[in-house]
Design a protein around this motif. Structure first.
Motif, PDB file in Angstrom:
ATOM      1  N   VAL A 110      -4.781 -10.725 -13.333  1.00  0.00           N
ATOM      2  CA  VAL A 110      -5.105  -9.316 -12.678  1.00  0.00           C
ATOM      3  C   VAL A 110      -6.329  -9.805 -11.889  1.00  0.00           C
ATOM      4  N   LEU A 111      -7.179 -10.355 -12.443  1.00  0.00           N
ATOM      5  CA  LEU A 111      -8.712 -10.360 -11.760  1.00  0.00           C
ATOM      6  C   LEU A 111      -8.545 -11.381 -10.502  1.00  0.00           C
ATOM      7  N   GLU A 112      -7.976 -12.670 -10.501  1.00  0.00           N
ATOM      8  CA  GLU A 112      -8.129 -13.384  -9.527  1.00  0.00           C
ATOM      9  C   GLU A 112      -7.881 -12.720  -8.320  1.00  0.00           C
ATOM     10  N   PRO A 113      -6.922 -12.014  -7.952  1.00  0.00           N
ATOM     11  CA  PRO A 113      -6.692 -11.375  -6.441  1.00  0.00           C
ATOM     12  C   PRO A 113      -7.900 -10.413  -6.144  1.00  0.00           C
ATOM     13  N   LEU A 114      -8.542  -9.641  -7.105  1.00  0.00           N
ATOM     14  CA  LEU A 114      -9.680  -8.932  -6.880  1.00  0.00           C
ATOM     15  C   LEU A 114     -11.029  -9.545  -6.569  1.00  0.00           C
ATOM     16  N   LYS A 115     -11.110 -10.684  -6.720  1.00  0.00           N
ATOM     17  CA  LYS A 115     -12.571 -11.270  -6.711  1.00  0.00           C
ATOM     18  C   LYS A 115     -13.021 -11.281  -5.238  1.00  0.00           C
ATOM     19  N   GLY A 116     -12.360 -11.191  -4.176  1.00  0.00           N
ATOM     20  CA  GLY A 116     -12.749 -10.971  -2.853  1.00  0.00           C
ATOM     21  C   GLY A 116     -13.320  -9.814  -2.475  1.00  0.00           C
ATOM     22  N   SER A 117     -12.597  -8.833  -3.257  1.00  0.00           N
ATOM     23  CA  SER A 117     -12.931  -7.294  -2.791  1.00  0.00           C
ATOM     24  C   SER A 117     -13.445  -6.489  -3.531  1.00  0.00           C
ATOM     25  N   HIS A 118     -13.945  -6.877  -4.834  1.00  0.00           N
ATOM     26  CA  HIS A 118     -14.640  -6.324  -5.710  1.00  0.00           C
ATOM     27  C   HIS A 118     -15.918  -6.835  -6.416  1.00  0.00           C
ATOM     28  N   SER A 119     -17.016  -6.052  -6.672  1.00  0.00           N
ATOM     29  CA  SER A 119     -18.251  -6.522  -7.017  1.00  0.00           C
ATOM     30  C   SER A 119     -18.093  -7.255  -8.476  1.00  0.00           C
ATOM     31  N   ALA A 120     -19.188  -7.772  -8.932  1.00  0.00           N
ATOM     32  CA  ALA A 120     -19.108  -8.241 -10.122  1.00  0.00           C
ATOM     33  C   ALA A 120     -19.014  -7.229 -11.370  1.00  0.00           C
ATOM     34  N   ASP A 121     -19.788  -6.357 -10.966  1.00  0.00           N
ATOM     35  CA  ASP A 121     -19.678  -5.057 -12.046  1.00  0.00           C
ATOM     36  C   ASP A 121     -18.374  -4.446 -12.216  1.00  0.00           C
ATOM     37  N   GLU A 122     -17.753  -4.617 -10.940  1.00  0.00           N
ATOM     38  CA  GLU A 122     -16.388  -3.590 -10.914  1.00  0.00           C
ATOM     39  C   GLU A 122     -15.623  -4.554 -11.708  1.00  0.00           C
ATOM     40  N   MET A 124     -16.205  -6.777 -14.091  1.00  0.00           N
ATOM     41  CA  MET A 124     -16.177  -6.825 -15.452  1.00  0.00           C
ATOM     42  C   MET A 124     -15.842  -5.444 -16.144  1.00  0.00           C
ATOM     43  N   LYS A 125     -15.873  -4.586 -15.389  1.00  0.00           N
ATOM     44  CA  LYS A 125     -15.203  -3.348 -15.998  1.00  0.00           C
ATOM     45  C   LYS A 125     -13.828  -3.426 -16.088  1.00  0.00           C
ATOM     46  N   ILE A 126     -13.196  -3.795 -15.073  1.00  0.00           N
ATOM     47  CA  ILE A 126     -11.728  -4.007 -15.377  1.00  0.00           C
ATOM     48  C   ILE A 126     -11.321  -4.957 -16.187  1.00  0.00           C
ATOM     49  N   ASN A 127     -12.010  -6.012 -16.387  1.00  0.00           N
ATOM     50  CA  ASN A 127     -11.737  -6.934 -17.660  1.00  0.00           C
ATOM     51  C   ASN A 127     -12.065  -6.426 -19.175  1.00  0.00           C
TER      52      ASN A 127
END
Length: 635
Positions: A110-122, A124-127
């Motif tokens: 889930v997180l891998e494709p989002l790493k370039g477009s979301h901040s670390a805080d975002e 972390m919240k998704i995780n």
């Protein structure tokens, strides 16, 4: 549907009572599911069948979908979350679907494709949003489905055997595809509880293929495993009906652990045999039409290839039994009984949480019911409740002619709690929404994780009530319990992160479980290797979470019975000594022993055995009579 409201298979099948080998030799399907109430022997029968088919030259894959799997112990080989051959039987392959590993892999996807477009805080919240029990179950089913479609195991296996988790968990897995199908249709962009649907390895079309395979009688057989006791037979009948509702009607009934008295002069042996016979002659209609195979109670546990093979080989059974006879050890030791345990639980307090935990089928429910009734009979205000989807507490409570005045019995029912939670959310959040907005909110609440959240709210409420009364909670089998505690921990982390209060001013349910003065955890086990090891693993998990068990309760000790004559029972009693000593000397903070009772009305018998003085009605203690504390039982 019969008079008990249970589904009856659509086709009549001639009753068969024979070894499973006679069924399997010439007629078996590609997929074999072993399911039933916890503790009935699903793993033993699944493993014995796998070994038998492998011995016949079949290439067999044995899969466990149980979060508390013990395949490695039973097969005496290393089992991991990757397919691997048995160390001594090379055409038998095994794999555990590890829920935690599956969930980690799923979150990473889930997180891998989002790493370039979301901040670390975002991120972390998704995780954190994907850290609940719902995500774990979804990820596990995602893995499970790929074994059905063949994607996860490209090699060609003749037979794929599933050692499933206890019944409630198994049925949830089988029902999830329908829930996702509806949910993803209405939420094409995905949802917070499961992440983007693209993270699922299997598509909706593949899930349909899985369901169709499970419904195909030429591909799949469901083996309903039961003991010759009322609770597990009732559970098997319920499972049969629910599977039929799902279109999965190719079923067979396996009755495990049937006891036949060798010494007819032994009253305990005769009573055990009579109880089993009575249960088998009064099978519910939902089961009486199924092909049936029976398996004897053996004087040894089915651990290792030789003993697994003996299940289908009478000569080998005799050989192993003779070897065990020469190793008989009659040493017994004294341990506190339930009366002494309740003395400690009530000492200097009149409220608190008491939870029974352990492997399915070890007797958590009867221990919880007995402790709750004893506390109520001593005048305490007591709530007896359960988080187990199977919810057998009422079966035991119904054995009493009346409840003690201070005892309340409830159940955390997933369906009822989910509807209650949905109604509450709609009432709070839907006040200012348009009709379209309310419809979208209701669609969002159809997510599978809503059930977990709803049950957690009820669980939290029960913990809160324990601040003013005794709350005795019968938990679900081990895997369910860990998932529930994981949800509790996630809630704890969220509260501590978002609340404006200092940590010293707020107590979450997780913190309550960590308070050993408030929460008393009773680990229930049988005097057998596998339940002991599973309870040990659970204890280690609890300790890592800062939760320390209060005591171990060893249930159904044959060695606590002083005058056994039957040789089979004496062998089993003798084999208990080493296990009980290991628990007492290396695992348990304190050990409580409960004798084996061959009684149909078990709760009254447990109350009597625990040293209670009965009033005018059987099963009710007279709270005005004195109680002798510290009574000993011998194991």
């Amino acid at each position: 549907m019969n008079e008990d409201g249970l589904k009856v298979p659509p086709r009549q099948v001639r009753l068969q009572t024979k070894y499973i080998r006679t069924v399997m030799d010439n007629s078996y399907t590609k997929f074999l599911f072993f399911t039933g109430k916890g503790g009935v022997g699903k793993t033993s029968l699944a493993c014995a069948t796998a070994v038998s088919l492998a011995d016949q030259g079949k290439k067999v894959l044995l899969i466990s979908t149980d979060p508390a799997s013990n395949l490695a112990d039973v097969l005496d080989t290393e089992v991991s979350n990757h397919i691997s051959p048995h160390k001594a039987l090379h055409n038998l392959f095994t794999v555990n679907i590890n829920p935690e590993v599956s969930a980690i892999d799923y979150r990473n996807r889930v997180l891998e494709p989002l790493k370039g477009s979301h901040s670390a805080d975002e991120l972390m919240k998704i995780n954190e949003g994907l850290s609940g029990a719902c995500t774990t179950e979804i990820a596990s089913f995602d893995e499970f489905s790929r074994f059905i479609t063949g994607e996860e195991s490209p090699e060609q296996y003749d037979v794929v055997i599933f050692d499933t988790a206890p019944t409630g968990h198994t049925l949830r897995l089988l029902e999830l595809p329908a829930a996702w199908d509806t949910f993803l249709d209405h939420n094409p962009g995905g949802a917070s509880c499961i992440g983007p649907s693209s993270a699922l390895k299997s598509s909706k079309e593949r899930y349909r293929q899985v369901v169709n395979s499970l419904r195909d009688s030429l591909l799949t057989t469901f083996y309903l495993v039961s003991r010759a006791d009322k609770a597990s037979i009732r559970e098997a009948a319920k499972t049969s009906g629910e599977l039929i509702d799902l279109g999965m009607s190719h079923q067979r009934l396996l009755i495990n652990g049937i006891f036949k008295a060798v010494d007819k002069t032994d009253p305990i042996a005769r009573q055990m045999e009579t109880l089993a016979e009575n249960q088998l002659t009064t099978l519910p209609a939902a089961l009486s039409h199924l092909p049936r195979s029976t398996f004897p109670l053996l004087p040894y546990n089915l651990l290792g290839l030789e003993k697994l093979r003996s299940l289908f080989d009478l000569n080998l059974q005799t050989t192993i039994s003779t070897q065990i006879h020469t190793q008989t050890n009659e040493e017994h030791r004294a341990f506190p009984d339930l009366t002494a345990l309740v003395d400690q639980l009530e000492k200097d307090r009149s409220s608190g949480l008491i939870m029974t935990m352990g492997k399915g089928g070890v007797g958590k429910t009867i221990i919880a019911a007995t402790v709750a009734t004893m506390l109520a009979n001593r005048g305490h205000d007591v709530l007896l409740t359960t988080t187990d989807p199977a919810a057998h507490i009422q079966d035991f409570i119904n054995q009493l002619p009346e409840l003690p005045a201070t005892l309340t019995v409830e159940r955390i029912d997933p369906k009822r709690e989910t509807q209650r939670y949905i109604d509450k959310v709609v009432a709070q959040k839907g006040v200012n929404l348009s009709l379209e907005g309310k419809a979208l909110l209701l669609e969002d609440l159809q997510s599978p994780c809503t059930v977990e959240v709803a049950v957690f709210h009820a669980f939290s409420a029960a913990i809160h009530r324990a601040k003013r009364q005794f709350v005795v909670m019968d938990t679900a089998p081990t895997g369910h319990t860990l998932l529930l505690l994981d949800t509790t921990g996630s809630y704890h982390r969220e509260v501590m992160k978002n609340t404006g209060h200092s940590p010293g001013r707020i107590t979450t349910p997780y913190m309550s479980l960590q308070d050993s003065d408030f929460a008393r955890i009773l680990l229930v086990s049988l005097p057998e290797t596998t339940p002991m090891r599973e309870a040990e693993a659970l204890q280690n998990d609890l300790k890592r979470a800062g939760i320390t068990p209060f005591a171990w309760v060893i249930n159904q000790c044959l060695s606590a019975l002083p005058d056994l004559k039957d040789p089979l029972l004496r062998k089993r009693a003798s084999a208990e000594s080493a296990i009980i000593n290991t628990i007492d000397q290396t695992l348990a903070p304190q050990t409580v022993a409960v004798p084996y009772l061959a009684e149909s009305s078990l709760l009254p018998a447990m109350l009597h055995q625990a040293g209670r003085i009965f009033g005018g009605q059987p099963g009710l203690a007279n709270v005005n009579e004195p109680t002798e504390s510290g009574t000993k039982q011998f194991c």
